[in-house]
Design an enzyme around this catalytic site. Structure first.
Site, PDB file in Angstrom:
ATOM      1  CD1 TRP A 102       2.950  92.549 -77.163  1.00 44.54           C
ATOM      2  CD2 TRP A 102       4.509  91.027 -77.661  1.00 44.54           C
ATOM      3  NE1 TRP A 102       3.289  91.901 -75.999  1.00 44.54           N
ATOM      4  CE2 TRP A 102       4.238  90.962 -76.276  1.00 44.54           C
ATOM      5  CE3 TRP A 102       5.465  90.159 -78.202  1.00 44.54           C
ATOM      6  CZ2 TRP A 102       4.883  90.060 -75.422  1.00 44.54           C
ATOM      7  CZ3 TRP A 102       6.109  89.265 -77.348  1.00 44.54           C
ATOM      8  CH2 TRP A 102       5.823  89.221 -75.992  1.00 44.54           C
ATOM      9  CG  ASP A 169      -0.958  91.307 -82.224  1.00 43.08           C
ATOM     10  OD1 ASP A 169      -1.865  90.706 -81.632  1.00 43.08           O
ATOM     11  OD2 ASP A 169       0.247  91.220 -81.899  1.00 43.08           O
ATOM     12  CE  LYS A 193      -0.468  88.512 -74.156  1.00 41.16           C
ATOM     13  NZ  LYS A 193       0.490  88.874 -73.115  1.00 41.16           N
TER      14      LYS A 193
END
Length: 358
Positions: A102, A169, A193
């Protein structure tokens, strides 16, 4: 049979969230209407949005500190480009820490906006650890990091000190551990998540860092526009926001982040102790950087894969396979996963040891 859900996302949510969400789908707030059909401008949903935004700041300890919480579309991946759009000046640059898939995606998007410096990377080691020694350019417009890496099972245990704005993030570990969240000027996280169903993204931003890029930003990508419209510049994902509110309420009633951190640590300690003890398994991440949320591990002998897979599936375990890019196994232990489920997995691993040894 009870299912033990280790999916990395969309993931397990508290049982009471499922129950209250189901009730709201049939009849929201005794209105005779479903949460799926009410107007986002209705009094009932405006109250949901306001409470959700306020509760985010409350749980993170950011109330009254100049931050705004937003529930937006597009997933964390859209924030890969919204971040440089809103923070990188036309002639400026950004600094990134590359710790996983990511982070790689975020770096790729930033490069389309201007100079993007990768201050350190663990890519050469298959992202099995978090780089420790690196220098953040003092003239960068911001520094970006990813707190937890779901695919490779690593997690930042500390964050650098820097005078420039820091972006993180936190998609896979937000609300899971005590952190000084005021160290960050912008935090973003896909809800699926650890916070709610897929379809909504949380953005927490310090207002003082916005409006300095000199860029003309499209309204849908402009965080100031979303703040001005109180997170309803366009129709928000109503159901996903509501389910996220229910999850935040559950966490608040549990005792907030300090309470869930203790539970999460107990789960991780139980599983990692078995991975290290059992001669038939091995962890993939450096021990000092092991993620509390996502434990990644392999069989020492892959010829035993079919046997182990049959055993954990028979025990009601779901979602244990590793990411398709790395293989092996990944136990995602998000906030709502009970300690009982981790014990079931550990028992299976011990039974597997006995079976193979005999």
């Amino acid at each position: 049979m009870k299912k033990h859900n280790y999916s990395a996302g969309p993931c397990i949510l508290p049982q009471e969230v499922f129950e209250k969400s189901a009730e709201a789908i049939l009849n929201f707030n005794n209105s005779g209407l479903s949460i799926l059909e009410i107007s986002h401008r209705s009094k009932d949903f405006v109250a949901v949005m306001e409470e959700a935004r306020a509760l985010v700041l409350d749980l993170l300890g950011l109330t009254g500190k100049g931050y705004q919480a937003l529930f937006l579309h597009g997933g964390a991946s859209l924030e890969f480009l919204m971040t440089p759009y809103n923070l990188m000046t036309k002639a400026g640059k950004a600094a990134y820490l590359e710790t996983g898939t990511w982070a790689v995606g975020a770096i790729k998007e930033a490069k389309a906006f201007g100079e993007t410096v990768v201050v350190a990377s663990s890519k050469a080691d298959n992202f099995s650890h978090i780089p420790k020694q690196y220098t953040i350019p003092a003239d960068a417009d911001y520094f970006h990091c990813t707190s937890n890496n779901t695919i490779f099972g690593t997690q930042m245990k500390s964050f650098p000190e820097t005078e420039i704005p820091m972006v993180c993030d936190m998609s896979s570990d937000i609300f899971s551990r005590v952190i000084d969240f005021s160290k960050f000027d912008l935090i973003y996280a896909g809800a699926q998540k650890n916070m709610g169903p897929a379809g909504v993204t949380l953005v927490v931003v310090k207002e003082s860092v916005l409006g300095k890029t000199g860029r003309t930003i499209p309204n849908m990508l402009n965080l100031q526009q979303h703040i001005e419209k109180e997170s309803m510049y366009n129709t928000p994902p109503v159901f996903a926001v509501y389910a996220s509110l229910l999850t935040l309420q559950w966490l608040k009633n549990l005792g907030g982040i300090p309470a869930i951190e203790k539970i999460n640590n107990a789960k991780a300690e139980l599983l990692y102790a078995e991975i290290d003890r059992n001669p038939y398994f091995k962890g993939t991440a450096a021990k000092e950087d092991r993620s509390v949320m996502n434990a990644t591990f392999l069989l020492e002998d892959e010829s035993h894969t079919a046997i182990f897979d049959e055993m954990w599936k028979a025990a009601g375990i779901s979602g244990l396979n590793g990411h398709r890019s790395v293989g092996g196994y990944r136990a995602s232990m998000y906030n709502a996963l009970p300690l009982e489920s981790v014990q079931v997995l550990v028992d299976v691993m011990r039974d597997f040891e006995t079976k193979i040894s005999s």
